[in-house]
Write a protein that holds these residues in place. Sequence first.
Motif, PDB file in Angstrom:
ATOM      1  N   PHE A 148      25.785  -7.948 -20.342  1.00  0.00           N
ATOM      2  CA  PHE A 148      26.286  -8.845 -21.384  1.00  0.00           C
ATOM      3  C   PHE A 148      27.471  -9.661 -20.861  1.00  0.00           C
ATOM      4  CE2 PHE A 148      29.006  -9.936 -24.917  1.00  0.00           C
ATOM      5  CZ  PHE A 148      28.140 -10.299 -25.940  1.00  0.00           C
ATOM      6  N   ALA A 155      27.635 -13.732 -20.278  1.00  0.00           N
ATOM      7  CA  ALA A 155      28.683 -14.551 -20.886  1.00  0.00           C
ATOM      8  C   ALA A 155      29.449 -15.331 -19.815  1.00  0.00           C
ATOM      9  CB  ALA A 155      29.648 -13.668 -21.687  1.00  0.00           C
ATOM     10  N   TYR A 213      19.049 -12.947 -19.758  1.00  0.00           N
ATOM     11  CA  TYR A 213      19.030 -13.114 -21.213  1.00  0.00           C
ATOM     12  C   TYR A 213      17.801 -12.437 -21.814  1.00  0.00           C
ATOM     13  CZ  TYR A 213      18.308 -15.470 -25.701  1.00  0.00           C
ATOM     14  OH  TYR A 213      18.058 -15.740 -27.020  1.00  0.00           O
ATOM     15  N   VAL A 249      26.933 -13.066 -27.529  1.00  0.00           N
ATOM     16  CA  VAL A 249      27.298 -13.638 -26.231  1.00  0.00           C
ATOM     17  C   VAL A 249      27.803 -15.066 -26.405  1.00  0.00           C
ATOM     18  CG1 VAL A 249      25.078 -14.668 -25.541  1.00  0.00           C
ATOM     19  CG2 VAL A 249      26.597 -13.717 -23.809  1.00  0.00           C
TER      20      VAL A 249
END
Length: 311
Positions: A17, A21, A242, A257
């Motif tokens: 994650f 980001a 993703y 995110v």
Amino acid sequence: MNLRDLLSTPEAIVAAFLLLATLWGTSFVAIEAGLHYFPPLLFAGVRYVVAGAVVLGYAAVAADRWLPRDRDEWLGVAVAGTFVIAAYHGLLYLGEIRISGAVAAVVVSLAPVLTAVFAAALLPNERLGPVEIGGFALGLLGVVVIADPAAAGLGSAAVVGVALAFVATVAFSLGAVLLRPLRTDLPVAALQGWAMVIGAGQLLVAAVALGESPAAIVWNQTAIASLAYLTLLSGVVAFLLYFALLDAVGPSQLHLVGYAEPVVAAVGSWALLGHLVDAEALIGFVAILAGFLVLEREEIADYVDLDRLLG
């Protein structure tokens, strides 16, 4: 072992994650830097020609199949290519000529709010009540605060840039909702690869229509680094990451995110380009985040013990 197998622990999911980001947050800064050397639509088109070819190659090797079979699958590819790739990135790049990458990232963080609104309007079994409408209004208020049209003037570059980033976000969110009824068993990597190629074609046609020329590209280290980063890292690697996270945690949690990206973009814009995010952008971001929390409160409550946190 594939990427999904690696996301088998909470620690791995958190790390993925944060990496996603970082890759997507810094992409706004890379776009801003590259736009000094590329015409905007040509920049986006070249990025996704290469990224699409790489993702399709990955799909051909790793997925069960890579070629759409029927009308629904080709329609899904066309929707994703037109809205999620071509319209979103074309408008975003045009917007970032006028505003910083950090401000653009804040505006784009409205995407989960708009997605919920479009889903309620267009899909069965989705609805918006008064509370959800209030969350949507908070998000729109955040965009207005960022643009600050009263102070800047309706025709100012900043207002136009925010408007373009907002319409880009509308296109992305609408495309995501229109794609839901069209999902089939076509592997996601194949869907994304074809969407990138089709969207890239549309971007290049639009670039020609607007008079953009490859002769206007200034090839130097910054231009090459920006294009390579956007194509390979925030394009290929980030999209594959993703979709692996989407399987692991689901869309509601993965939407978060989008609220880490502006933070990364702001830090990157300051560190690399010397740009600071102003107070209006910070206030607007808080309003957009509040709108998302209102809209997704039930899904978030499934993962967070709100009663315990509140007392």
